[in-house]
Structure formats: C-alpha cells, structure tokens
Scaffold this motif. Structure first.
Motif, short mmCIF file in Angstrom:
data_model
loop_
_atom_site.label_atom_id
_atom_site.label_comp_id
_atom_site.label_asym_id
_atom_site.label_seq_id
_atom_site.Cartn_x
_atom_site.Cartn_y
_atom_site.Cartn_z
N MET A 42 0.85 -1.19 0.00
CA MET A 42 0.00 0.00 0.00
C MET A 42 0.88 1.24 0.00
N PHE A 43 0.57 2.16 -0.90
CA PHE A 43 1.38 3.37 -1.01
C PHE A 43 0.52 4.52 -1.49
N ARG A 44 1.07 5.70 -1.37
CA ARG A 44 0.41 6.88 -1.90
C ARG A 44 1.32 7.50 -2.95
N GLY A 45 0.72 8.16 -3.91
CA GLY A 45 1.57 8.78 -4.92
C GLY A 45 0.81 9.13 -6.17
N ASN A 46 1.50 9.78 -7.08
CA ASN A 46 0.91 10.21 -8.34
C ASN A 46 1.09 9.12 -9.40
N PRO A 47 0.48 9.30 -10.57
CA PRO A 47 0.57 8.26 -11.61
C PRO A 47 2.00 7.91 -12.02
N GLU A 48 2.89 8.91 -11.99
CA GLU A 48 4.27 8.63 -12.37
C GLU A 48 4.94 7.70 -11.36
N GLU A 49 4.62 7.90 -10.08
CA GLU A 49 5.15 7.01 -9.06
C GLU A 49 4.58 5.61 -9.21
N LEU A 50 3.31 5.53 -9.56
CA LEU A 50 2.68 4.22 -9.78
C LEU A 50 3.44 3.43 -10.85
N LYS A 51 3.81 4.08 -11.93
CA LYS A 51 4.55 3.40 -13.00
C LYS A 51 5.88 2.86 -12.48
N ALA A 52 6.55 3.66 -11.66
CA ALA A 52 7.84 3.24 -11.13
C ALA A 52 7.68 2.03 -10.21
N TYR A 53 6.66 2.07 -9.37
CA TYR A 53 6.44 0.96 -8.44
C TYR A 53 5.96 -0.30 -9.16
N GLN A 54 5.18 -0.13 -10.20
CA GLN A 54 4.76 -1.29 -11.00
C GLN A 54 5.98 -1.99 -11.58
N ALA A 55 6.94 -1.21 -12.06
CA ALA A 55 8.15 -1.79 -12.61
C ALA A 55 8.96 -2.50 -11.53
N THR A 56 9.00 -1.90 -10.34
CA THR A 56 9.73 -2.50 -9.23
C THR A 56 9.10 -3.81 -8.79
N VAL A 57 7.78 -3.81 -8.64
CA VAL A 57 7.07 -5.03 -8.23
C VAL A 57 7.25 -6.12 -9.28
N LYS A 58 7.22 -5.74 -10.55
CA LYS A 58 7.41 -6.73 -11.61
C LYS A 58 8.77 -7.40 -11.49
N ARG A 59 9.80 -6.60 -11.20
CA ARG A 59 11.14 -7.16 -11.04
C ARG A 59 11.21 -8.07 -9.82
N PHE A 60 10.51 -7.67 -8.75
CA PHE A 60 10.50 -8.49 -7.54
C PHE A 60 9.81 -9.83 -7.81
N GLU A 61 8.67 -9.80 -8.50
CA GLU A 61 7.93 -11.03 -8.78
C GLU A 61 8.72 -11.94 -9.71
N GLN A 73 -2.96 1.53 -4.45
CA GLN A 73 -2.59 2.93 -4.60
C GLN A 73 -3.67 3.81 -3.98
N THR A 74 -3.25 4.80 -3.22
CA THR A 74 -4.18 5.70 -2.54
C THR A 74 -3.76 7.14 -2.78
N ALA A 75 -4.73 8.01 -2.99
CA ALA A 75 -4.45 9.43 -3.16
C ALA A 75 -3.77 9.97 -1.90
N PRO A 76 -2.80 10.88 -2.05
CA PRO A 76 -2.07 11.38 -0.89
C PRO A 76 -2.96 11.92 0.22
N TRP A 289 9.98 14.81 -5.35
CA TRP A 289 9.02 13.78 -5.72
C TRP A 289 7.89 14.33 -6.59
N ASP A 290 7.73 15.66 -6.61
CA ASP A 290 6.66 16.29 -7.40
C ASP A 290 7.03 16.46 -8.86
N MET A 291 8.31 16.50 -9.15
CA MET A 291 8.75 17.04 -10.44
C MET A 291 8.32 16.19 -11.64
N ALA A 292 8.29 14.88 -11.47
CA ALA A 292 7.85 14.04 -12.58
C ALA A 292 6.38 14.30 -12.90
N ALA A 293 5.56 14.43 -11.86
CA ALA A 293 4.14 14.71 -12.08
C ALA A 293 3.94 16.09 -12.68
#
Length: 308
Positions: A42-61, A73-76, A289-293
């Motif tokens: 469970m995490f909070r963040g913007n869509p750009e962060e979601l993409k990064a975490y999806q890639a991380t989780v994929k590597r972990f799996e 994913q939860t809105a901040p 952390w805001d700059m990508a969004a």
C-alpha cells in the motif's frame, strides 16, 4: 512465506526505488488459487510514481516466482485515513508507507516488524549510502525515538525548493526572480501582492501570491529568522523564543494582513496544491518527488528559486 522473506520484500523494494517501506508485524500470509503467496503493498503517490512501483514489483515477482504482490494505490490526501482504517480493522498491508511521527504508536501497538537484522545483513541495502538522520527517524528502542531497532527506511526525504509560476510572472510583466540573489521576505510579499488578482472582475480573487501549508513551509520562516523548534542539544522546546513567535506571526500575516494566500474557507473548496496545479498560485513549495508529475500536469512554465 517466512518472516525473513517478507522482510526481504521490503528491503528489495527499498534498494530498487531508493525509498522506504515499513513491514507489518501482524499481517497474515495467504496463498492464492494459483498457490502463490499473496502480499499487499500500500502506497500513496501520483501516476508517475505508480509506473515506477509497478516496474519494481514486476522485477521483484520475476525474482520470486512463488509470490504475487497486490498494489494498493491511494491518493495522498486520503492515505493516512485509509491506512489507519486498515490497521483498526486488522487488515494491515504487508508493506506500506507511514509517517515517522507514527513510529512509537505503531511499534507499541504491534503493527510494525523489527527489520534491523535484515537491513544490517542485506546485500541489497547499504545503510552507509542512506542519510543517517533519515534512518534514525525510523528507530525506536521502546523509550527513545531515533535510537535502537529499525522499523522502516526513509521515503521522500529531500528539500522543498520554492517554485514559481514563470508564465504568471511573464504575463504580468514582473521581472523573474534572481536565483543567485534570494528575495528578502518583504520583497517576496511585495511581489506576491502584485500577483494576487481578481482577473475577471467579479470581486473574488482568481489567483494568489502563494498558499503555504504550515506543516511543510513554516521552517524557512523560522530558520531564516534565527529560531528553531528545539535547542541544539535537543533538551528544550524553544517555540516561546520571540524570534520563533515573530516568524509564526509573519507566516499568519500572509493571509490575515497581506491577503496573498487563500483563506481557510477557500482552501476547503480547493486546496493550495490543486490551485498550484491549475496555475492559480505564483509561488509554491516543490519537492523532488513532485517534479515528474509536474512535467505532465502543469500547463504553465515553472522554475525553482531559493527561499527568501
């Protein structure tokens, strides 16, 4: 999946993302229909962060074929409420973000797992490469915060630079800030007043000079006035220092005296973060952390400058 494996999930995520995750101490392990162990993140963040975490989780799996990670994913602005509800309902995610102000309460209530041994023996996490004071925010020995066992690793530790709406300045014909010569606070207020406007003539302000949140933006006011919250050796609270009081009053005066920031009622209708995104604020704190969004969301040019 044993506790060591669960610890390594948090540590692997930390190593890959240079971010921090906490591990729940009382969440259960469940196997899905396909026989894989299911973990929740469970995490909070913007869509750009979601993409990064999806890639991380994929590597972990891919590295742990017997594990399936479900991302929540939860809105901040909703995250803390939903996390507390999950904890109260004993539906604690296996891995989640949490504020260091909650370390003591979460440790005492058995929510967090002690990850000290796993962190210190991990080949993936190098404590020497992480800011020491950041790690210390997640230490607690049962009595003193900042000491003892580690219950998480730092996430989003970084400075708030002061951002400004470059397009708004140019449209108003106001010289852009000099990055090598910070404003004084009086100069800042003067420019902010010029950029606080009723642009459509309906008697209501459509743009403001700024909209600082006291939780994240009071520090520059206090520190630049020679004050602090505690003394240097951390033994005494110093908010009764006249310099601290003066800085806090100056902060409040932005709204009550100078009118360069939205009122409390106006921020309940539209908070200052959203106003910044809509191009309605001249100045706003910007975290790394805001700059990508912002690259995707902002319809105006912005730049950074030192705090006054």
């Amino acid at each position: 999946m044993n506790r060591k494996s669960k610890k390594m999930f948090a540590l692997t995520m930390s190593a890959l993302m240079t971010t921090s995750l906490a591990l729940a101490g009382c969440s259960g392990d469940e196997a899905g229909a396909d026989g894989k162990v299911e973990l929740t993140f469970m995490f909070r963040g913007n869509p750009e962060e979601l993409k990064a975490y999806q890639a991380t989780v994929k590597r972990f799996e891919e590295a742990n074929k017997d594990v399936k990670v479900t991302m929540v994913q939860t809105a901040p602005d909703q995250y803390d409420t939903k996390l507390k509800s999950a904890i109260a309902g004993r539906k604690i995610p296996d891995v989640f973000f949490y504020n260091p102000a909650q370390v003591k309460a979460y440790v005492n209530s058995g929510v967090l797992l002690d990850i000290t041994e796993a962190v210190e023996t991990s080949e993936d996490v190098k404590l020497d490469d992480i800011w020491e004071k950041g790690v210390d925010k997640y230490r607690f020995d049962g009595k003193t915060l900042g000491e003892g066992a580690i219950y998480g690793l730092p996430k989003d530790l970084g400075p708030f630079a002061l951002g400004y709406n470059k397009t708004m300045f140019e449209d108003a014909g106001i010289p852009l800030p000099d990055k090598d010569k910070p404003y004084t606070w009086d100069e800042f207020v003067d420019v902010a007043k010029q950029l606080t406007k009723d642009t459509n003539g309906d008697g209501k302000m459509d743009q403001y000079g700024t909209g600082f949140n006291v939780n994240w933006a009071l520090q520059p006011f206090v520190w630049s006035n020679g004050a602090d919250w505690i003394n240097e050796d951390g033994t005494k609270v110093t908010i009764d220092d006249p310099k601290f009081i003066e800085a806090l009053q100056f902060f409040v005066d932005q709204q009550l005296k100078h009118g360069i920031t939205p009122s409390i009622g106006e921020t309940q209708t539209l908070d200052t973060y959203q106003r910044w995104l809509k191009g309605q604020l001249a100045f706003f704190p910007v975290g790394p952390w805001d700059m990508a969004a912002f690259k995707e969301q902002l319809k105006f040019e912005y730049d950074l400058l030192p705090w006054p």
